[in-house]
Design an enzyme around this catalytic site. Structure first.
Site, PDB file in Angstrom:
ATOM      1  N   CYS A 167     -38.013 -21.289  41.521  1.00  0.00           N
ATOM      2  CA  CYS A 167     -37.831 -21.562  42.947  1.00  0.00           C
ATOM      3  C   CYS A 167     -38.060 -20.334  43.826  1.00  0.00           C
ATOM      4  CB  CYS A 167     -36.449 -22.138  43.211  1.00  0.00           C
ATOM      5  SG  CYS A 167     -35.130 -20.917  43.095  1.00  0.00           S
ATOM      6  N   GLU A 195     -24.908 -18.379 -12.575  1.00  0.00           N
ATOM      7  CA  GLU A 195     -24.245 -17.302 -11.836  1.00  0.00           C
ATOM      8  C   GLU A 195     -24.924 -17.136 -10.484  1.00  0.00           C
ATOM      9  OE1 GLU A 195     -24.851 -13.808 -14.240  1.00  0.00           O
ATOM     10  OE2 GLU A 195     -24.118 -14.812 -16.047  1.00  0.00           O
ATOM     11  N   TYR A 249     -22.576  -8.694 -14.862  1.00  0.00           N
ATOM     12  CA  TYR A 249     -23.156  -9.980 -15.248  1.00  0.00           C
ATOM     13  C   TYR A 249     -23.830  -9.993 -16.612  1.00  0.00           C
ATOM     14  CZ  TYR A 249     -27.130  -7.719 -12.868  1.00  0.00           C
ATOM     15  OH  TYR A 249     -28.089  -6.838 -12.461  1.00  0.00           O
ATOM     16  N   ASP A 302       0.805  -1.221   0.000  1.00  0.00           N
ATOM     17  CA  ASP A 302       0.000   0.000   0.000  1.00  0.00           C
ATOM     18  C   ASP A 302       0.842   1.277   0.000  1.00  0.00           C
ATOM     19  OD1 ASP A 302      -1.993  -1.776   0.115  1.00  0.00           O
ATOM     20  OD2 ASP A 302      -2.826  -1.155   2.045  1.00  0.00           O
ATOM     21  N   ARG A 320     -31.302   0.889 -12.419  1.00  0.00           N
ATOM     22  CA  ARG A 320     -32.275   0.206 -13.254  1.00  0.00           C
ATOM     23  C   ARG A 320     -33.577   0.997 -13.353  1.00  0.00           C
ATOM     24  NH1 ARG A 320     -36.267  -3.622 -11.793  1.00  0.00           N
ATOM     25  NH2 ARG A 320     -36.943  -4.792 -13.602  1.00  0.00           N
ATOM     26  N   LYS A 342     -28.835 -18.734 -17.324  1.00  0.00           N
ATOM     27  CA  LYS A 342     -29.082 -18.025 -18.588  1.00  0.00           C
ATOM     28  C   LYS A 342     -28.682 -18.917 -19.745  1.00  0.00           C
ATOM     29  CE  LYS A 342     -27.700 -13.760 -16.275  1.00  0.00           C
ATOM     30  NZ  LYS A 342     -26.659 -12.723 -16.128  1.00  0.00           N
ATOM     31  N   SER A 384     -36.578  -7.883 -15.478  1.00  0.00           N
ATOM     32  CA  SER A 384     -36.346  -8.655 -14.254  1.00  0.00           C
ATOM     33  C   SER A 384     -36.402 -10.131 -14.593  1.00  0.00           C
ATOM     34  CB  SER A 384     -37.328  -8.268 -13.164  1.00  0.00           C
ATOM     35  OG  SER A 384     -38.622  -8.367 -13.672  1.00  0.00           O
ATOM     36  N   LEU A 385     -36.307 -10.966 -13.591  1.00  0.00           N
ATOM     37  CA  LEU A 385     -36.206 -12.404 -13.826  1.00  0.00           C
ATOM     38  C   LEU A 385     -37.399 -13.120 -13.233  1.00  0.00           C
ATOM     39  CD1 LEU A 385     -32.483 -12.806 -12.792  1.00  0.00           C
ATOM     40  CD2 LEU A 385     -33.374 -13.248 -15.081  1.00  0.00           C
ATOM     41  N   TYR A 419       1.912   2.222  -3.392  1.00  0.00           N
ATOM     42  CA  TYR A 419       0.769   2.716  -4.157  1.00  0.00           C
ATOM     43  C   TYR A 419       0.470   4.164  -3.763  1.00  0.00           C
ATOM     44  CZ  TYR A 419      -4.098   3.185  -5.686  1.00  0.00           C
ATOM     45  OH  TYR A 419      -5.261   3.623  -6.252  1.00  0.00           O
ATOM     46  N   ASP A 420       0.461   4.414  -2.447  1.00  0.00           N
ATOM     47  CA  ASP A 420       0.187   5.776  -1.973  1.00  0.00           C
ATOM     48  C   ASP A 420       1.203   6.767  -2.527  1.00  0.00           C
ATOM     49  OD1 ASP A 420      -1.904   4.764  -0.583  1.00  0.00           O
ATOM     50  OD2 ASP A 420      -0.858   4.676   1.347  1.00  0.00           O
ATOM     51  N   CYS A 467     -30.318 -16.976  38.818  1.00  0.00           N
ATOM     52  CA  CYS A 467     -31.058 -17.384  40.004  1.00  0.00           C
ATOM     53  C   CYS A 467     -30.031 -17.793  41.056  1.00  0.00           C
ATOM     54  CB  CYS A 467     -31.962 -18.566  39.652  1.00  0.00           C
ATOM     55  SG  CYS A 467     -32.476 -19.521  41.091  1.00  0.00           S
ATOM     56  N   CYS A 504     -32.458 -24.765  43.390  1.00  0.00           N
ATOM     57  CA  CYS A 504     -33.484 -24.447  42.395  1.00  0.00           C
ATOM     58  C   CYS A 504     -33.746 -25.661  41.503  1.00  0.00           C
ATOM     59  CB  CYS A 504     -33.034 -23.264  41.534  1.00  0.00           C
ATOM     60  SG  CYS A 504     -34.162 -22.904  40.179  1.00  0.00           S
ATOM     61  N   ASP A 556     -27.430  -9.910  -4.220  1.00  0.00           N
ATOM     62  CA  ASP A 556     -28.489  -9.152  -3.589  1.00  0.00           C
ATOM     63  C   ASP A 556     -28.019  -7.710  -3.394  1.00  0.00           C
ATOM     64  OD1 ASP A 556     -30.980  -8.876  -2.642  1.00  0.00           O
ATOM     65  OD2 ASP A 556     -30.655  -9.914  -0.744  1.00  0.00           O
ATOM     66  N   CYS A 577     -36.681 -15.839  40.890  1.00  0.00           N
ATOM     67  CA  CYS A 577     -36.665 -16.973  39.962  1.00  0.00           C
ATOM     68  C   CYS A 577     -38.080 -17.513  39.798  1.00  0.00           C
ATOM     69  CB  CYS A 577     -35.741 -18.069  40.488  1.00  0.00           C
ATOM     70  SG  CYS A 577     -35.845 -19.587  39.530  1.00  0.00           S
ATOM     71  N   LYS A 602     -34.247 -19.384  -6.649  1.00  0.00           N
ATOM     72  CA  LYS A 602     -34.010 -18.737  -5.358  1.00  0.00           C
ATOM     73  C   LYS A 602     -33.731 -19.743  -4.252  1.00  0.00           C
ATOM     74  CE  LYS A 602     -34.982 -14.738  -4.802  1.00  0.00           C
ATOM     75  NZ  LYS A 602     -36.055 -13.757  -5.006  1.00  0.00           N
ATOM     76  N   GLU A 620     -24.367  -5.677 -10.714  1.00  0.00           N
ATOM     77  CA  GLU A 620     -25.026  -5.462  -9.435  1.00  0.00           C
ATOM     78  C   GLU A 620     -24.056  -4.767  -8.491  1.00  0.00           C
ATOM     79  OE1 GLU A 620     -28.110  -6.572  -9.464  1.00  0.00           O
ATOM     80  OE2 GLU A 620     -28.776  -6.952  -7.409  1.00  0.00           O
TER      81      GLU A 620
HETATM   82  S1  IVH Z   1     -29.247 -10.769 -15.295  1.00  0.00           S
HETATM   83  C1  IVH Z   1     -32.822 -10.183 -17.808  1.00  0.00           C
HETATM   84  N1  IVH Z   1     -27.691 -11.791 -13.494  1.00  0.00           N
HETATM   85  O1  IVH Z   1     -31.777  -9.722 -10.338  1.00  0.00           O
HETATM   86  C2  IVH Z   1     -31.643 -10.465 -17.019  1.00  0.00           C
HETATM   87  N2  IVH Z   1     -29.415 -10.312 -12.773  1.00  0.00           N
HETATM   88  O2  IVH Z   1     -34.654 -10.121 -10.858  1.00  0.00           O
HETATM   89  C3  IVH Z   1     -31.673  -9.791 -15.692  1.00  0.00           C
HETATM   90  N3  IVH Z   1     -29.428  -9.929 -10.353  1.00  0.00           N
HETATM   91  O3  IVH Z   1     -32.513  -6.628 -11.747  1.00  0.00           O
HETATM   92  C4  IVH Z   1     -30.367  -9.427 -15.225  1.00  0.00           C
HETATM   93  N4  IVH Z   1     -27.706 -11.196  -9.888  1.00  0.00           N
HETATM   94  O4  IVH Z   1     -30.603  -6.746 -10.063  1.00  0.00           O
HETATM   95  C5  IVH Z   1     -28.738 -10.975 -13.718  1.00  0.00           C
HETATM   96  N5  IVH Z   1     -26.205 -12.776 -12.015  1.00  0.00           N
HETATM   97  C6  IVH Z   1     -27.243 -11.968 -12.238  1.00  0.00           C
HETATM   98  C7  IVH Z   1     -27.900 -11.266 -11.211  1.00  0.00           C
HETATM   99  C8  IVH Z   1     -28.986 -10.464 -11.509  1.00  0.00           C
HETATM  100  C9  IVH Z   1     -28.609 -10.387  -9.383  1.00  0.00           C
HETATM  101  C10 IVH Z   1     -30.574  -9.044 -10.109  1.00  0.00           C
HETATM  102  C11 IVH Z   1     -30.607  -7.824 -10.963  1.00  0.00           C
HETATM  103  C12 IVH Z   1     -31.921  -7.864 -11.672  1.00  0.00           C
HETATM  104  C13 IVH Z   1     -32.704  -8.784 -10.828  1.00  0.00           C
HETATM  105  C14 IVH Z   1     -33.734  -9.480 -11.650  1.00  0.00           C
END
Ligand code: IVH
Length: 670
Positions: A412, A114, A227, A33, A137, A291, A82-83, A36-37, A427, A432, A118, A409, A315, A175
């Site tokens: 007892c 993948e 991703y 470090d 998003r 995917k 979304s998924l 780097y600094d 106690c 007891c 979260d 207690c 999930k 993410e």
């Molecule tokens: S792919 C259409 N890959 O999940 C493909 N999404 O429910 C959607 N997320 O809004 C994105 N990990 O925030 C993809 N490995 C991953 C992900 C991922 C988390 C989230 C992402 C998206 C949400 C969809």
């Protein structure tokens, strides 16, 4: 001159970018470090002296720009969908079957699997390899312009690496997350500053990114996993896996747990592997995403209104649920500790029904502000016992009641006292029944005296009827005593008496553990017996003698001395002896090698044929013991490679020194 400076600035930027990449993206720094600094300071000084040479993509420009009134908006060229979720293997197999049906094929379809991170989804745009625009998003079509905030995230390159030609324009999706450790330390800091804590890492990440003042974002150690690609001009990919590999080469951070699976079965195996290692990760994931790898197949499948037909999120079972606290009761443990326990409306959490959860102690209850009647969040993390995370105050009706640990207690009636050094209320009742029941249960348990047939219900009866007033009374029970108990047939009474008889021969360390001395668990009991051989000798040891033993700290020492100092306990021991419970354990006498009985060994240096655990085990089997420091009482010092001060000390004291070969001979291995 100006030219020279310009060159130096560019060289510094290039070096710093490489080190940033190694540190934040690869997690594999190359230089310390300080070095780097030094580079960074030199660049800052040069830029300060020549402000006209500062560019937006310089590594110095990450600290956070001035705050804004409101975020601008960004329209996504390709909507951020979304998924669809799946919650079982069956649903994933259905997804795979649907994919094949829509594609009109019976062949295996390959998936990229993948982790499902979260955090919150963002999109970044690179033009000619430079980061120019970043957005959230939002509703999937239009998001907020968080370019200035994303610039402060060190794992987002401001300039792409160019070993491989970069496209004119690249949209990358990923993410933004906050690691669990960073989340916890952020919350600790907020608590100190009197600010409300974030409920979870995702909220903390979202709150940190959507700051109108980027200088605040800069202070939060956010991270990203890329991703997906959005629109890409000037480069085409055939497969998603190919795109991810290119992102990696351009210096973008792609998670290392991504796996290409040849078919749905491999994808299911990936899910199991990922769930198993979930607890070891420093970031939260809530499932896996599958995917379809081939982009042509993705296009053929297309999307529904909000989600693609070529991907699914499988999930993990939720580990948090909400339920209602019906009551709070107090449990009295074997050491007299009073523990508040929440009795809840039964709820399934991650596949297990939860009805009770410990609230630990008064302080915890107050901190979480948990009341009877509250709706609460309960969770199971990993394989730990369920716990109440917090109450949901907005769901209160006004009828909730706070709970205070009573000053008497509940079992007892003896006075309850809080010890100064811990949050625990105890106690003080010497007899007891609640404590006694727990002590008897512990005495009879598997790792202790292992008394078959002495279950919880039976223990409760024995104590409640006054047949057992201390653990020694167990050995004075007669068949007549037992005959008077509920559901006690002649046969089971005899079985219990036989089990009690058999338990008299347990080893000294089990017996010691069974006595239930505070802080003396199974392992510590073994350590103590190894050092003192018998319980009688241990009973005479001082705190000083005890802490001299390797692994024994002052807490254990104090509680051992206190235990044997109490007349009540000494009486129990005498009663156990009188009943024929064996106190002189024979485990140290091994018939084949009696010549090592009672000898002490010290091992020092590296041995080539054994690990430390193995030699410990060997000498123990031969009735000797291994200690960690050399004294006059040491019988042998076994010196391996590079033995140091212990060897010198042994020579100074005239203790016999053995080579590893000589040791093998002594134990009969040669
Ligand atoms: S792919 C259409 N890959 O999940 C493909 N999404 O429910 C959607 N997320 O809004 C994105 N990990 O925030 C993809 N490995 C991953 C992900 C991922 C988390 C989230 C992402 C998206 C949400 C969809």
């Amino acid at each position: 001159m100006k030219n020279e400076i310009q060159k130096r600035i560019e060289s510094l930027r290039a070096q710093i970018r490489t080190h940033n990449y190694r540190y934040y993206v690869l997690d594999n720094p190359e230089i310390p470090d300080v070095q780097y600094d030094r580079l960074m300071r030199e660049l800052e000084a040069l830029e300060a002296a020549h402000p006209e040479m500062v560019t937006g993509d310089s590594p110095t420009q990450r600290v956070g720009a001035e705050p804004v009134e409101a975020f601008g908006t960004v329209e996504h060229a390709i909507p951020m969908l979304s998924l669809e979720n799946a919650f079982s293997e069956e649903e994933v197999r259905e997804f795979d079957a649907r994919v094949k049906r829509l594609l009109g094929t019976e062949e295996d379809v390959a998936y990229v699997a993948e982790p499902k991170f979260d955090g919150l989804a963002v999109e970044m745009v690179y033009e000619q390899g430079r980061f120019v625009l970043g957005s959230t998003r939002g509703d999937g079509f239009v998001g907020e312009d968080v370019t200035r905030n994303l610039r402060t995230i060190r794992s987002i390159p401001l300039v792409l690496r160019t070993e491989e030609a970069v496209p004119q324009r690249l949209e990358v999706r990923g993410e933004v997350i906050l690691g669990i450790e960073a989340f916890e330390s952020l919350n600790r800091r907020r608590e100190k500053e009197g600010l409300p804590a974030f409920a979870n890492p995702r909220n903390a990440a979202a709150g940190s990114l959507r700051q109108l003042d980027p200088r605040i974002t800069a202070r939060r150690p956010l991270d990203i996993f890329c991703y997906a690609v959005g629109r890409v001009d000037g480069r085409s990919f055939e497969r998603h896996s190919e795109a991810l590999d290119a992102l990696k080469r351009w210096g973008l951070k792609v998670n290392s747990n991504v796996r290409l699976c040849a078919n749905v079965e491999e994808a299911l195996a990936y899910y199991a592997d990922t769930e198993a290692m979930r607890e070891t990760l420093d970031y939260e994931i809530d499932g896996v995403v599958l995917k379809v790898d081939r982009f042509d197949l993705q296009r053929a499948l297309g999307e529904k209104s909000r989600s693609p037909r070529w991907a699914v999120a499988y999930k993990f079972p939720p580990r948090q649920e909400t339920t209602v606290i019906r009551d709070i009761v107090v449990q009295v443990g074997r050491t007299g500790a009073l523990t508040p326990v929440a009795i809840m409306e039964p709820v399934r959490v991650a596949g297990v029904e939860v009805r009770r959860a410990t609230l630990h102690n008064q302080e915890e209850m107050d901190r979480k502000d948990v009341r009877i009647g509250d709706t609460v969040i309960v969770q199971r993390a990993g394989d730990v016992i369920p716990e109440v995370v917090r109450a949901i105050p907005s769901m209160r009706t006004g009828k909730e009641r706070r709970f205070v640990i009573p000053d008497r207690c509940p079992v007892c009636g003896a006075e309850v006292l809080k010890s100064e050094d811990e949050a625990v209320y105890r106690c003080t009742g010497l007899s007891c029944p609640a404590q006694l029941k727990e002590r008897v249960r512990h005495f009879a348990s598997k790792g202790a005296m292992d008394i078959d047939g002495l279950g919880d219900k039976l223990v409760a009866q024995l104590v409640d009827q006054g047949l057992v007033r201390d653990v020694a009374d167990l050995y004075y029970l007669s068949k007549e005593d037992l005959a008077g108990l509920d559901r006690m047939a002649d046969k089971s009474a005899q079985n219990l008496l036989d089990a009690l008889e058999a338990s008299k021969l347990r080893s000294s360390s089990r017996l010691l553990f069974a006595l239930g001395i505070r802080h003396v668990g199974e392992h510590i009991a073994e350590v103590l017996i190894d050092a003192f051989h018998t319980i009688d000798r241990l009973a005479e040891a001082s705190e000083e003698d005890l802490v001299a033993v390797y692994e024994i700290g002052p807490g254990v020492a104090k509680s051992v001395v206190m235990f044997f100092g109490q007349e009540e306990n000494r009486n129990v021991i005498e009663k156990l002896k009188a009943a024929g419970v064996r106190f002189e354990s024979e485990e140290k006498q091994v018939a084949s090698e009696p010549h090592l009985k009672g000898k002490t060994f010290v091992f020092t240096g590296a041995l080539s044929s054994f690990t430390r655990d193995e030699v410990q085990e060997i000498v123990k089997r031969l009735g000797a013991r291994a200690t960690s420091s050399v004294s006059k009482k040491t019988d042998y010092v076994v010196a391996g490679e590079n033995a140091g001060s212990k060897l010198e000390k042994a020579r100074g004291l005239g203790v016999t020194v053995l080579s590893e070969e000589a040791f093998k001979e002594l134990i009969g291995m040669k």
